[in-house]
Design a protein around this motif. Sequence first.
Motif, PDB file in Angstrom:
ATOM      1  N   GLY A 114      -4.290  -3.655  -0.454  1.00 52.25           N
ATOM      2  CA  GLY A 114      -5.418  -3.071  -1.175  1.00 52.25           C
ATOM      3  C   GLY A 114      -4.975  -1.904  -2.032  1.00 52.25           C
ATOM      4  N   PRO A 115      -5.767  -1.517  -3.021  1.00 59.10           N
ATOM      5  CA  PRO A 115      -5.366  -0.479  -3.982  1.00 59.10           C
ATOM      6  C   PRO A 115      -4.960   0.842  -3.340  1.00 59.10           C
ATOM      7  CG  PRO A 115      -7.344  -1.599  -4.731  1.00 59.10           C
ATOM      8  CD  PRO A 115      -7.093  -2.090  -3.343  1.00 59.10           C
ATOM      9  N   GLU A 116      -5.737   1.320  -2.385  1.00 61.97           N
ATOM     10  CA  GLU A 116      -5.460   2.634  -1.797  1.00 61.97           C
ATOM     11  C   GLU A 116      -4.137   2.647  -1.042  1.00 61.97           C
ATOM     12  OE1 GLU A 116      -7.372   5.814   1.430  1.00 61.97           O
ATOM     13  OE2 GLU A 116      -8.508   4.024   0.804  1.00 61.97           O
ATOM     14  N   TYR A 117      -3.942   1.679  -0.155  1.00 66.28           N
ATOM     15  CA  TYR A 117      -2.728   1.661   0.660  1.00 66.28           C
ATOM     16  C   TYR A 117      -1.515   1.187  -0.136  1.00 66.28           C
ATOM     17  CZ  TYR A 117      -5.644   2.520   4.719  1.00 66.28           C
ATOM     18  OH  TYR A 117      -6.507   3.089   5.615  1.00 66.28           O
ATOM     19  N   ALA A 118      -1.752   0.381  -1.170  1.00 71.47           N
ATOM     20  CA  ALA A 118      -0.644  -0.048  -2.024  1.00 71.47           C
ATOM     21  C   ALA A 118      -0.014   1.138  -2.737  1.00 71.47           C
ATOM     22  CB  ALA A 118      -1.128  -1.075  -3.044  1.00 71.47           C
ATOM     23  N   THR A 119      -0.839   2.114  -3.104  1.00 72.72           N
ATOM     24  CA  THR A 119      -0.327   3.322  -3.731  1.00 72.72           C
ATOM     25  C   THR A 119       0.306   4.260  -2.710  1.00 72.72           C
ATOM     26  OG1 THR A 119      -2.037   3.192  -5.437  1.00 72.72           O
ATOM     27  CG2 THR A 119      -0.953   5.312  -5.138  1.00 72.72           C
ATOM     28  N   LYS A 120      -0.346   4.415  -1.589  1.00 77.73           N
ATOM     29  CA  LYS A 120       0.117   5.353  -0.568  1.00 77.73           C
ATOM     30  C   LYS A 120       1.427   4.906   0.060  1.00 77.73           C
ATOM     31  CE  LYS A 120      -1.541   7.805   3.565  1.00 77.73           C
ATOM     32  NZ  LYS A 120      -2.681   7.960   4.504  1.00 77.73           N
ATOM     33  N   TYR A 121       1.584   3.613   0.259  1.00 76.15           N
ATOM     34  CA  TYR A 121       2.769   3.082   0.943  1.00 76.15           C
ATOM     35  C   TYR A 121       3.579   2.173   0.021  1.00 76.15           C
ATOM     36  CZ  TYR A 121       0.180   4.713   5.026  1.00 76.15           C
ATOM     37  OH  TYR A 121      -0.508   5.478   5.926  1.00 76.15           O
ATOM     38  N   LYS A 122       3.683   2.559  -1.244  1.00 76.05           N
ATOM     39  CA  LYS A 122       4.350   1.693  -2.213  1.00 76.05           C
ATOM     40  C   LYS A 122       5.820   1.464  -1.879  1.00 76.05           C
ATOM     41  CE  LYS A 122       4.973   5.505  -5.545  1.00 76.05           C
ATOM     42  NZ  LYS A 122       4.205   6.509  -4.778  1.00 76.05           N
ATOM     43  N   THR A 123       6.522   2.472  -1.339  1.00 80.85           N
ATOM     44  CA  THR A 123       7.933   2.282  -1.003  1.00 80.85           C
ATOM     45  C   THR A 123       8.097   1.255   0.109  1.00 80.85           C
ATOM     46  OG1 THR A 123       8.471   4.544  -1.680  1.00 80.85           O
ATOM     47  CG2 THR A 123      10.041   3.416  -0.239  1.00 80.85           C
ATOM     48  N   LEU A 124       7.201   1.276   1.085  1.00 85.70           N
ATOM     49  CA  LEU A 124       7.249   0.267   2.148  1.00 85.70           C
ATOM     50  C   LEU A 124       6.976  -1.126   1.583  1.00 85.70           C
ATOM     51  CD1 LEU A 124       5.386   2.065   5.086  1.00 85.70           C
ATOM     52  CD2 LEU A 124       7.843   1.744   4.787  1.00 85.70           C
ATOM     53  N   ILE A 125       6.098  -1.188   0.604  1.00 83.08           N
ATOM     54  CA  ILE A 125       5.821  -2.477  -0.037  1.00 83.08           C
ATOM     55  C   ILE A 125       7.044  -2.959  -0.803  1.00 83.08           C
ATOM     56  CG2 ILE A 125       4.479  -3.553  -1.897  1.00 83.08           C
ATOM     57  CD1 ILE A 125       2.064  -2.006  -0.904  1.00 83.08           C
ATOM     58  N   TYR A 126       7.746  -2.034  -1.483  1.00 75.48           N
ATOM     59  CA  TYR A 126       8.977  -2.409  -2.174  1.00 75.48           C
ATOM     60  C   TYR A 126      10.012  -2.938  -1.173  1.00 75.48           C
ATOM     61  CZ  TYR A 126       7.068   0.504  -5.971  1.00 75.48           C
ATOM     62  OH  TYR A 126       6.274   1.044  -6.945  1.00 75.48           O
TER      63      TYR A 126
END
Length: 339
Positions: free
Chosen positions: A159-171
């Motif tokens: 989701g938008p909020e957590y995608a921004t907050k945890y972007k490094t983990l997503i990478y």
Amino acid sequence: MENSRQSLIPSFLYSSFKNGFGFEHLTENQRSLSDSSPSSVSASSPVARSGFVVPAPSEPGRIKMFSPAYYAACTAGGTLACGITHMAVTPLDVVKCNMQIDPAKYKSISSGFGVLLKEQGVRGFYKGWAPTFLGYSLQGAGKYGFYEFFKKTYSDIAGPEYATKYKTLIYLAGSASAEVIADVALCPFEAVKVRVQTQPGFARGLSDGLPKIVKAEGVAGLFKGLDTMMKFASFETIVEMMYKYAIPTPKDQCSKSTQLGVSFAGGYVAGIFCAVVSHPADNLAVKKLGVWGLFTRGLPLRIVMIGTLTGVQWGIYDSFKVYVGLPTTGGAPPPAATE
């Protein structure tokens, strides 16, 4: 609701419009010329006020972001980026592998080149070029194409909020998932390459080397992956920091040449991190080298090789994306899900 859903997506890519598009940073003369053309946008239109630069990805003739064509383009760019660069540095790779296998004989980078030239001639520097080119082309196709796919998929799940907050983990999650697929393709070719480069007489190349390994040892395990996780995650973070702290102009206002320069610089720094983190796992003779040698033997050469490789790979990859009409990588959080 529309604004919140697209808040993570770079505005220069995703502004939609119906009446055409305006241009930002035009001189007064250029604006006059633009206003006089039949396709120009009136000064009162919302698009002209927003200063849109790049046509929306849904425009006919453009590759739509996150469409099958988009992922196919990323896959093709990754194939070119990895296959060409790894084949180009085959001589460095041959010396590095021999320094790790036989440190008594290959004592340093310079002496390693001398020994190899004396014993095997110029052809010795290019041993294993075929499995290197084919293997890393397939690996590049997998890790770049699927990285883009998994990064988008995990961003949508978060989701938008957590995608921004945890972007490094997503990478990290995206690169790790892509690397599993990429290494399945690379592993057979990498096994042949190392044997051909470090065991004289083992095989002439891929065609006779691969059957020998399969017959003697079966399918090898997958032991690589940490380096690529560091490479992708650190690249995204480094590029974002460069645009935030080092580049005075926002990414969407930078020229394509500037963006490609940032891609190369970010890739080079990411490659250095990658080389340091993965170097112990890359060594092939732990008992001979000892703990200190495990971390340092061949490290300067590896830093130069992997740093250069990674920088050039990101440069080629983003150049290919620009060539087919796509934006360069990095400099913005993961894209949000769209309806």
